[in-house]
Design an enzyme around this catalytic site. Structure first.
Site, short mmCIF file in Angstrom:
data_model
loop_
_atom_site.label_atom_id
_atom_site.label_comp_id
_atom_site.label_asym_id
_atom_site.label_seq_id
_atom_site.Cartn_x
_atom_site.Cartn_y
_atom_site.Cartn_z
N GLU A 177 20.57 23.27 36.00
CA GLU A 177 20.11 22.58 34.80
C GLU A 177 18.64 22.90 34.58
O GLU A 177 17.83 22.78 35.50
CB GLU A 177 20.30 21.06 34.95
CG GLU A 177 19.55 20.19 33.96
CD GLU A 177 19.96 20.42 32.51
OE1 GLU A 177 19.06 20.69 31.68
OE2 GLU A 177 21.17 20.33 32.22
N ALA A 209 19.62 29.19 33.53
CA ALA A 209 20.99 29.50 33.92
C ALA A 209 21.27 31.01 33.91
O ALA A 209 21.99 31.53 34.77
CB ALA A 209 21.98 28.79 33.01
N ASP A 227 28.45 23.44 30.45
CA ASP A 227 28.21 22.26 29.60
C ASP A 227 26.84 22.44 28.96
O ASP A 227 25.87 21.78 29.30
CB ASP A 227 28.26 20.99 30.46
CG ASP A 227 27.96 19.73 29.67
OD1 ASP A 227 28.07 19.77 28.44
OD2 ASP A 227 27.61 18.72 30.30
#
Length: 372
Positions: A177, A209, A227
């Site tokens: 994250e 990421a 996500d």
């Protein structure tokens, strides 16, 4: 003191969505704004407890964004869903700040509990987060036998982690994250989601990421769950071919990817692009599923389910049903949305989606991409 009649003249409403200011006796037409916002525009100012750039007279509108260049200039149209704005009644703003990456807002709503908003876009509410968190996790993990190593890209609120923790076969849960503020805010205001971080199998990496994926070992993961936020700005990289190629490389043969894939009502052109890119990297199978989330634009959100070449994956019929995993249904809290029947049904697509997303059509050239 201004009379009610004068106030009514000052904010005279026009049916075409314009507001006419005739307070000085001269009519001048202001910019067009949605009819749903006209009443809020004319209402009394909100209290300090409800004061935020996206809140007008106690109502939050997810279509409103704040310009970085012009102070307090408001726009009603988000580029991802032009011409739309979804509103919720705001009881109290609980948190607002800006991280190095985005504006973070948390408020208490009248009907949906606490709400997390990033850059003016609703990410989750306490009432309907289950429909998204449960589906994005159990669609992939229930489609393969005994997943052990799982990677989460994004998911800083912890809800995806909470759902993965239901799977007792999982031994390692990596999460990457980029925004630590999202994690910290979620731990304070959304404990029912952030409880996922308490699982000892979780390893947190705070960073980019794309870089994380480039450095990931080949074939490490059984499943990857992305996500991410909507594919605009920095997140654009997360829906482009190089990123999907690095995820395919990081999956074992027969491993699966589940990627957030926008709304079929608003973004068939984006879904078409994503499917086309995915089928170049995932030759096992590529499918589109969807779920209902009332506070998301159009009330729906989709997922791309991709299988790497290897042992066959049947996404429609869960080989690892959640109901047969001991303690899974009631772990942390009882499942609210997902079950095996919903799993299979989520792959049924409306006729217009089959027609508009041509890369979902089943033909020899689709390399395993199939329609339901």
């Amino acid at each position: 003191m201004e009379s009610d009649t004068g106030r009514g003249l000052e904010f005279q409403k026009i049916m075409d969505g314009k507001v006419t200011d005739i307070s000085n006796g001269v009519a001048s037409v202001e910019k067009v704004i949605p009819p749903c916002c006209l009443k809020a525009r004319a209402a009394v100012p909100e209290s300090d407890a409800k004061c935020h750039s996206t809140v007008v007279s106690g109502w939050f509108s997810s279509g409103r964004t704040l310009s970085d260049n012009v102070e307090k200039q408001l726009y009603y149209n988000n580029p991802m869903w032009p011409g739309e704005a979804h509103s919720m009644k705001v009881e109290k703003i609980l948190f607002q700040d800006r991280s190095p990456y985005q504006e973070v807002l948390v408020f208490e709503s009248s009907s949906y509990g606490k709400v997390l908003v990033l850059d003016g876009i609703v990410q989750l509410t306490e009432k309907d987060e289950c429909a998204y968190q449960e589906m994005i996790v159990h669609l992939p993990l229930c489609s393969i036998e005994s997943p052990k190593n799982v990677l989460v890209v994004g998911g800083g609120d912890g809800g995806v982690l909470r759902e993965i923790s239901r799977h007792t076969s999982v031994e390692c849960i990596d999460i990457c994250e980029i925004d630590k503020m999202v994690i910290d805010v979620s731990k304070k205001y959304f404990p029912e989601l952030s409880v996922g971080f308490d699982d000892p199998r979780v390893k947190l990496y705070v960073g980019d990421a794309a870089e994380f994926m480039r450095n990931s070992p080949e074939g490490k993961y059984d499943a990857i769950i992305v996500d991410s936020s909507d594919p605009v700005g920095p997140a654009q990289e997360l829906v482009e071919k190089p990123f999907f190629e690095t995820m395919a490389r990081a999956l074992r043969p027969g491993g699966v990817l589940c990627n957030m894939a926008e709304s079929m009502w608003l973004h068939t052109h984006l879904i078409e692009d994503m499917v086309s890119v995915c089928r170049e990297s995932f030759v096992g199978d590529v499918r589109y599923a969807w779920t209902s989330v009332p506070t998301y634009p159009s009330g729906t959100i989709g997922f791309l389910l991709c299988a790497k070449e290897g042992p066959r994956v049947d996404f429609l019929n869960p080989i690892n049903p959640i109901e047969k995993i001991e303690g899974a249904v009631n772990h942390q809290r009882e499942l609210k949305y997902y079950n095996s029947e919903v799993h299979t049904a989520s792959f049924a697509l409306p006729t217009f989606v089959k027609r508009e997303v041509r890369s979902l059509q089943d033909s020899p050239s689709t390399k395993g991409v199939q329609l339901s």
